[in-house]
Enzyme design. Structure first.
Site, PDB file in Angstrom:
ATOM      1  N   SER A 145      34.865  66.529  31.695  1.00 18.96           N
ATOM      2  CA  SER A 145      36.094  66.508  30.893  1.00 18.96           C
ATOM      3  C   SER A 145      37.033  67.654  31.281  1.00 18.96           C
ATOM      4  CB  SER A 145      35.747  66.630  29.411  1.00 18.96           C
ATOM      5  OG  SER A 145      34.889  65.592  29.025  1.00 18.96           O
ATOM      6  N   GLU A 170      31.721  66.678  42.799  1.00 22.17           N
ATOM      7  CA  GLU A 170      30.890  66.120  41.737  1.00 22.17           C
ATOM      8  C   GLU A 170      29.635  65.552  42.374  1.00 22.17           C
ATOM      9  OE1 GLU A 170      30.907  65.945  38.260  1.00 22.17           O
ATOM     10  OE2 GLU A 170      28.980  65.013  38.687  1.00 22.17           O
ATOM     11  N   THR A 217      29.261  64.720  31.103  1.00 21.72           N
ATOM     12  CA  THR A 217      28.369  64.383  29.986  1.00 21.72           C
ATOM     13  C   THR A 217      29.041  63.416  29.019  1.00 21.72           C
ATOM     14  OG1 THR A 217      27.292  66.538  30.120  1.00 21.72           O
ATOM     15  CG2 THR A 217      27.084  65.362  28.041  1.00 21.72           C
ATOM     16  N   CYS A 218      30.263  63.720  28.635  1.00 19.14           N
ATOM     17  CA  CYS A 218      30.930  62.944  27.583  1.00 19.14           C
ATOM     18  C   CYS A 218      30.981  61.457  27.919  1.00 19.14           C
ATOM     19  CB  CYS A 218      32.339  63.491  27.364  1.00 19.14           C
ATOM     20  SG  CYS A 218      33.282  62.524  26.189  1.00 19.14           S
ATOM     21  N   CYS A 247      29.380  61.690  24.313  1.00 16.72           N
ATOM     22  CA  CYS A 247      30.248  61.122  23.271  1.00 16.72           C
ATOM     23  C   CYS A 247      30.437  59.616  23.374  1.00 16.72           C
ATOM     24  CB  CYS A 247      31.636  61.755  23.335  1.00 16.72           C
ATOM     25  SG  CYS A 247      31.706  63.403  24.005  1.00 16.72           S
ATOM     26  N   LYS A 280      27.178  57.396  23.163  1.00 12.96           N
ATOM     27  CA  LYS A 280      26.641  57.647  21.809  1.00 12.96           C
ATOM     28  C   LYS A 280      27.428  56.870  20.757  1.00 12.96           C
ATOM     29  CE  LYS A 280      28.531  60.334  19.450  1.00 12.96           C
ATOM     30  NZ  LYS A 280      28.461  61.769  19.550  1.00 12.96           N
ATOM     31  N   ALA A 336      27.916  71.167  44.313  1.00 16.67           N
ATOM     32  CA  ALA A 336      28.770  72.280  44.747  1.00 16.67           C
ATOM     33  C   ALA A 336      28.075  73.602  44.466  1.00 16.67           C
ATOM     34  CB  ALA A 336      30.104  72.225  44.009  1.00 16.67           C
ATOM     35  N   TYR A 363      23.546  68.204  16.178  1.00 12.90           N
ATOM     36  CA  TYR A 363      24.365  66.990  16.294  1.00 12.90           C
ATOM     37  C   TYR A 363      23.561  65.821  16.877  1.00 12.90           C
ATOM     38  CZ  TYR A 363      28.985  69.451  16.101  1.00 12.90           C
ATOM     39  OH  TYR A 363      30.102  70.153  15.751  1.00 12.90           O
ATOM     40  N   GLU A 382      22.324  62.264  15.124  1.00 19.89           N
ATOM     41  CA  GLU A 382      23.016  61.059  15.593  1.00 19.89           C
ATOM     42  C   GLU A 382      22.004  60.030  16.117  1.00 19.89           C
ATOM     43  OE1 GLU A 382      27.400  62.892  16.694  1.00 19.89           O
ATOM     44  OE2 GLU A 382      26.005  62.577  18.343  1.00 19.89           O
ATOM     45  N   ARG A 391      22.163  73.591  10.857  1.00 14.48           N
ATOM     46  CA  ARG A 391      22.515  74.995  10.616  1.00 14.48           C
ATOM     47  C   ARG A 391      23.954  75.222  11.074  1.00 14.48           C
ATOM     48  NH1 ARG A 391      21.857  79.507  13.778  1.00 14.48           N
ATOM     49  NH2 ARG A 391      20.712  78.374  15.382  1.00 14.48           N
ATOM     50  N   ALA A 451      33.217  65.933  14.352  1.00 13.04           N
ATOM     51  CA  ALA A 451      32.528  64.901  13.580  1.00 13.04           C
ATOM     52  C   ALA A 451      31.109  64.790  14.106  1.00 13.04           C
ATOM     53  CB  ALA A 451      33.244  63.559  13.727  1.00 13.04           C
ATOM     54  N   HIS A 482      46.112  54.326  -1.905  1.00 10.81           N
ATOM     55  CA  HIS A 482      45.134  53.664  -2.765  1.00 10.81           C
ATOM     56  C   HIS A 482      44.930  52.218  -2.342  1.00 10.81           C
ATOM     57  CE1 HIS A 482      42.746  53.286  -6.345  1.00 10.81           C
ATOM     58  NE2 HIS A 482      43.409  52.182  -6.673  1.00 10.81           N
ATOM     59  N   GLU A 530      41.850  59.343  -0.331  1.00 13.65           N
ATOM     60  CA  GLU A 530      42.751  59.790  -1.407  1.00 13.65           C
ATOM     61  C   GLU A 530      42.065  60.814  -2.307  1.00 13.65           C
ATOM     62  OE1 GLU A 530      43.896  56.842  -4.423  1.00 13.65           O
ATOM     63  OE2 GLU A 530      42.156  55.642  -3.859  1.00 13.65           O
TER      64      GLU A 530
HETATM   65  P1  NDP Z   1      22.575  71.942  18.784  1.00 12.41           P
HETATM   66  O1  NDP Z   1      22.729  73.291  19.356  1.00 12.41           O
HETATM   67  O2  NDP Z   1      23.634  71.382  17.913  1.00 12.41           O
HETATM   68  O3  NDP Z   1      21.207  71.873  17.975  1.00 12.41           O
HETATM   69  C1  NDP Z   1      19.998  72.228  18.567  1.00 12.41           C
HETATM   70  C2  NDP Z   1      18.902  72.024  17.543  1.00 12.41           C
HETATM   71  O4  NDP Z   1      17.644  72.228  18.149  1.00 12.41           O
HETATM   72  C3  NDP Z   1      19.001  73.004  16.386  1.00 12.41           C
HETATM   73  O5  NDP Z   1      18.624  72.337  15.214  1.00 12.41           O
HETATM   74  C4  NDP Z   1      17.994  74.082  16.775  1.00 12.41           C
HETATM   75  O6  NDP Z   1      17.425  74.718  15.672  1.00 12.41           O
HETATM   76  C5  NDP Z   1      16.945  73.247  17.449  1.00 12.41           C
HETATM   77  N1  NDP Z   1      16.164  73.996  18.427  1.00 12.41           N
HETATM   78  C6  NDP Z   1      16.626  74.816  19.400  1.00 12.41           C
HETATM   79  N2  NDP Z   1      15.607  75.327  20.111  1.00 12.41           N
HETATM   80  C7  NDP Z   1      14.481  74.816  19.584  1.00 12.41           C
HETATM   81  C8  NDP Z   1      13.095  74.984  19.874  1.00 12.41           C
HETATM   82  N3  NDP Z   1      12.691  75.782  20.852  1.00 12.41           N
HETATM   83  N4  NDP Z   1      12.203  74.305  19.106  1.00 12.41           N
HETATM   84  C9  NDP Z   1      12.614  73.517  18.097  1.00 12.41           C
HETATM   85  N5  NDP Z   1      13.907  73.322  17.788  1.00 12.41           N
HETATM   86  C10 NDP Z   1      14.829  73.970  18.507  1.00 12.41           C
HETATM   87  O7  NDP Z   1      22.267  71.032  20.036  1.00 12.41           O
HETATM   88  P2  NDP Z   1      22.363  69.489  20.307  1.00 12.41           P
HETATM   89  O8  NDP Z   1      21.391  69.290  21.410  1.00 12.41           O
HETATM   90  O9  NDP Z   1      22.217  68.675  19.080  1.00 12.41           O
HETATM   91  O10 NDP Z   1      23.841  69.328  20.834  1.00 12.41           O
HETATM   92  C11 NDP Z   1      24.380  70.216  21.817  1.00 12.41           C
HETATM   93  C12 NDP Z   1      25.847  70.418  21.563  1.00 12.41           C
HETATM   94  O11 NDP Z   1      26.552  69.288  21.985  1.00 12.41           O
HETATM   95  C13 NDP Z   1      26.221  70.604  20.108  1.00 12.41           C
HETATM   96  O12 NDP Z   1      26.140  71.940  19.698  1.00 12.41           O
HETATM   97  C14 NDP Z   1      27.630  70.101  20.039  1.00 12.41           C
HETATM   98  O13 NDP Z   1      28.511  71.157  20.282  1.00 12.41           O
HETATM   99  C15 NDP Z   1      27.686  69.093  21.165  1.00 12.41           C
HETATM  100  N6  NDP Z   1      27.680  67.739  20.614  1.00 12.41           N
HETATM  101  C16 NDP Z   1      28.734  67.323  19.881  1.00 12.41           C
HETATM  102  C17 NDP Z   1      28.755  66.059  19.318  1.00 12.41           C
HETATM  103  C18 NDP Z   1      29.898  65.621  18.480  1.00 12.41           C
HETATM  104  O14 NDP Z   1      30.938  66.252  18.539  1.00 12.41           O
HETATM  105  N7  NDP Z   1      29.744  64.571  17.674  1.00 12.41           N
HETATM  106  C19 NDP Z   1      27.652  65.132  19.522  1.00 12.41           C
HETATM  107  C20 NDP Z   1      26.588  65.672  20.293  1.00 12.41           C
HETATM  108  C21 NDP Z   1      26.612  66.933  20.823  1.00 12.41           C
HETATM  109  P3  NDP Z   1      18.083  76.000  14.957  1.00 12.41           P
HETATM  110  O15 NDP Z   1      19.235  75.486  14.183  1.00 12.41           O
HETATM  111  O16 NDP Z   1      16.973  76.509  14.097  1.00 12.41           O
HETATM  112  O17 NDP Z   1      18.456  76.935  16.056  1.00 12.41           O
END
Ligand code: NDP
Length: 459
Positions: A15, A35, A42-43, A48, A51, A115, A177, A181, A204, A341, A436, A441
């Site tokens: 992207s 590339e 990824t997207c 995205c 998904k 690259a 996320y 999802e 979190r 989202a 409405h 709303e």
């Molecule tokens: P995230 O960083 O959102 O979440 C990772 C999760 O894995 C957290 O719950 C974390 O726990 C847990 N975790 C990390 N390390 C370990 C471990 N060693 N053992 C067990 N659990 C672990 O990552 P995602 O992979 O879900 O997504 C990556 C990024 O991609 C997101 O942050 C987001 O920015 C982007 N994304 C956006 C989307 C959207 O806009 N709709 C959709 C998908 C991805 P803890 O919280 O305790 O650290």
């Protein structure tokens, strides 16, 4: 004066890289793009876009059930995972072609291959060397699976998009996320899903009400959420299923173990050392406010910088960088109030501060919160609710956070994000006439703040 093959060489056609390449070429720069996997990054390929398509696919299950309340008789429904994935792949290939056209029609060259930086002005792409005055690192990230006995049996979201068939039982590890999802996708399509998270409550960083509310709604749908639990080991049985040893739970048997435990910057074989580019402790390329690395002709945008891992952020960064380098306009990227989202079921839309963040940041905070039953479910009888929440800084009455859980939460939040970014106050929300009947709303009709946490605890 030294001459280079290119004015600008972009490593990675995701992207951020694609946007930067197109804009730079549009400004007259001679641009090369490397590339090694797929155009769109990824997207488009494993993020995205597929998904969202799979999320649509999964949602039909509820739509067919809801149709009955509206007088429809829906016959036996069957889902073909293979057909959905094949159609998804066709759409992704179409988008790969669109990306190719966009890059080429802008006048940039595409070079296929990995690259690798050779020095601060030279990039190797599968054995061919190109020199460039300026180089952009936009190689993104890759799913990360922690090390544990049997970790080789775990798949990631990259693989989930290409499974040959829908597993009957799925264990998803992670609480971000991607984990929520895919829990919604697999469950909607008919798999029995367990989602495991190591902490007390998933997502979190999101508003606590949103986290609790989503967990309740997912449990109501039949997703088995297990918090404060971690995988100790995974063993593959002869019949191809997996035995997973989990803390606080014991051993469960499943057909698929999917890890969604975050993503790491794709810098392992970048050649950063040869060019002198500094990485941080997580392997991310370190950049300043102008996306410049410590090497002053090398830049980085998007997930490889491990800041906000969102496609639209990478696109804005790539665009702003190309403008700044080849047609300075003074525009920059604002990282405040970035909406996002989560396409869980139900969906989450969020912009601005959580209640906890706002309480830490402002002297006083007013919270407006409401749960509602989506109108569509009144006749279908579905036991599902939505949540709306506004976080308002008391002294200025500025709306500093908006959080929605429910159908179309993302669509709703995108519109409100403009108002919030512009500094809308609660009075502006109140003065806006609702549409409405919509769920949205509710966000302009909530009038009474909820008690603060201490009052809530006392009452
Ligand atoms: P995230 O960083 O959102 O979440 C990772 C999760 O894995 C957290 O719950 C974390 O726990 C847990 N975790 C990390 N390390 C370990 C471990 N060693 N053992 C067990 N659990 C672990 O990552 P995602 O992979 O879900 O997504 C990556 C990024 O991609 C997101 O942050 C987001 O920015 C982007 N994304 C956006 C989307 C959207 O806009 N709709 C959709 C998908 C991805 P803890 O919280 O305790 O650290």
């Amino acid at each position: 004066m030294r001459t280079y093959d290119y004015d600008f060489f972009v490593m990675g056609a995701g992207s951020g890289g694609t946007r930067a390449a197109r804009v730079a070429a549009g400004h007259g720069a001679r641009v090369g793009v490397a590339e090694d996997t797929y155009l769109g990054g990824t997207c488009v390929n494993v993020g995205c876009v597929p998904k969202k398509l799979l999320t649509y696919g999964a949602h039909f299950a509820e739509d067919f059930e809801d149709a009955a309340g509206y007088g429809w008789t829906v016959g036996d429904c069957h889902h073909s995972w293979a057909r959905m994935v094949a159609n998804k792949n066709i759409e992704i290939e179409r988008l790969n072609g669109v990306y190719e056209q966009l890059i080429k029609s802008a006048g940039a060259d595409i070079h296929w291959g990995r690259a690798c930086l050779i020095d601060r002005h030279t990039v190797d792409v599968g054995g061919r060397r190109f020199t460039a005055e300026k180089i952009l690192i936009a190689v993104g990230g890759w799913p990360f699976v922690p090390d544990f006995p049997g970790s080789e049996h775990a798949i990631t979201s990259n693989d989930a998009f290409y499974l040959p068939e829908l597993p009957k039982r799925v264990l998803i590890v992670g609480g971000g996320y991607i984990a929520v999802e895919f829990a919604g996708i697999f469950h909607g399509l008919g798999a029995k899903v367990i989602q495991l998270y190591r902490g007390a409550l998933f997502l979190r960083g999101f508003d606590d009400d949103v986290r609790t509310f989503l967990a309740q709604e997912m449990i109501k749908k039949g997703i088995d959420l297990r918090f404060d639990a971690e995988v100790q080991s995974v063993t593959r049985k002869d019949n191809g299923t997996f035995l997973v040893d989990i803390t606080n739970t014991g051993t469960i048997e499943t057909d698929l173990v999917m890890y969604a435990t975050g993503r790491k910057p794709n810098t392992a074989d970048l050649g950063h050392d040869a060019a002198g580019v500094a990485l941080d402790a997580h392997g991310a390329v370190v950049v300043d406010g102008d996306w410049r690395t410590n090497v002053d002709n090398i830049y980085a945008v998007g997930d490889v910088t491990n800041r906000i891992q969102l496609t639209p952020v990478a696109i804005q960064e790539g665009h702003a960088l190309a403008d700044a380098l080849f047609h300075p306009s003074g525009k920059t990227v604002s990282y405040d109030y970035v909406p996002s989202a989560v396409f869980s079921n139900p969906e989450i839309g969020t912009v601005g501060y959580t209640e906890a963040e706002a309480r830490a940041r402002y002297d006083g905070v007013d919270i407006y919160r409401s749960t509602y039953r989506p109108m569509k479910y009144t006749m279908s009888g579905r036991d599902a609710r939505g949540l709306m929440k506004l976080v308002v800084a008391r002294d200025t009455q500025r709306v500093v956070g908006l959080h929605v859980v429910g159908p179309a939460a993302g669509e709703m939040t995108q519109g409100f994000a403009v108002a919030i970014k512009m500094g809308a106050t609660k009075q502006d929300f109140d003065a806006t006439i609702g549409i409405h009947p919509t769920a949205a709303e509710e966000l302009v009709t909530m009038r009474t703040p909820v008690p603060n946490p201490e009052q809530r605890a006392r009452s």
